[in-house]
Design an enzyme around this catalytic site. Sequence first.
Site, PDB file in Angstrom:
ATOM      1  N   ASN A 132     -14.494   3.196  -7.213  1.00 59.83           N
ATOM      2  CA  ASN A 132     -13.339   2.701  -6.458  1.00 59.83           C
ATOM      3  C   ASN A 132     -12.134   2.596  -7.389  1.00 59.83           C
ATOM      4  OD1 ASN A 132     -13.230  -0.123  -7.636  1.00 59.83           O
ATOM      5  ND2 ASN A 132     -15.315  -0.108  -6.834  1.00 59.83           N
ATOM      6  N   ARG A 133     -11.008   2.194  -6.838  1.00 58.68           N
ATOM      7  CA  ARG A 133      -9.762   2.228  -7.599  1.00 58.68           C
ATOM      8  C   ARG A 133      -9.441   0.947  -8.358  1.00 58.68           C
ATOM      9  NH1 ARG A 133      -7.177   6.874  -6.064  1.00 58.68           N
ATOM     10  NH2 ARG A 133      -7.412   7.506  -3.885  1.00 58.68           N
TER      11      ARG A 133
END
Length: 233
Positions: free
Chosen positions: A34-35
């Site tokens: 994920n970011r």
Amino acid sequence: LAAGERERDLEGSHIVITAGGTSEALDPVRVLTNRSSGKQGAALARAACVRGARVTLVLAGSNIVPPAGVEVVRSVSAADLASAVRELEGKADALIMAAAVSDFTPETSGSKIKKREGESGLTLHLTETEDILRGLTERRVPGRRPRAVCGFAAETGDEHSSALAHAKRKAQAKGADLLAFNDVSKNGFGSDHNELTFLGSSGEILGAASGSKDEVSHAMLDHVAALLTREHG
Ligand code: CTP
Ligand code: CA
């Protein structure tokens, strides 16, 4: 509190903070991740250190440089992070789950997944990971460590409810002493700025803070310090 007053108010406390984003291996060369930048968790660690706490930072797959003076434990997947937390929870006065934990994980292939003749796509089957924060509040025994369990809720509004309404429901479901809600449609990932609303375990609003990630960390730690004092007393 003024900067001078909060100085060293966490002296004698051990605070465990998770940060960054976990990554789940698909095969030896590919991951699902994920970011999360890990910046908010690192800022919390730095702020807790400044206030005199002993800090253990459980870092998940993040490029972030850990602040000086904190102990670092590395983890990769959601399962790794869960076991690191289990090992540390009995020694932590406060545990703050700032990591973006993968909600789902694939079955890892031991060899590289190959394209196959005649197949136009690949279907992945993902299973849910352990909810670490929920587990922490469920396993907790009154009077024992960790005395304060805290988390984050990154939400967006949708056609059913506002972001805040989602966060209030999450606070009730998780049972954490403190849940820091941010509306991710306003402050994107990787930003140095954050806006947090602090919710209690019934979803009640305890306060709010906006500013740099260092500034909102101090505001969050004011609540953590209050929880630790309450529990000691
Ligand atoms: N969290 C956790 N274990 C997981 C997923 C999340 O401990 N497997 C923690 C996060 O570190 C955060 C809090 O739970 O402190 C809320 O995470 P969030 O992703 O907002 O909530 P979820 O319960 O995963 O729900 P959803 O993503 O479906 O909104
Ligand atoms: Ca999630």
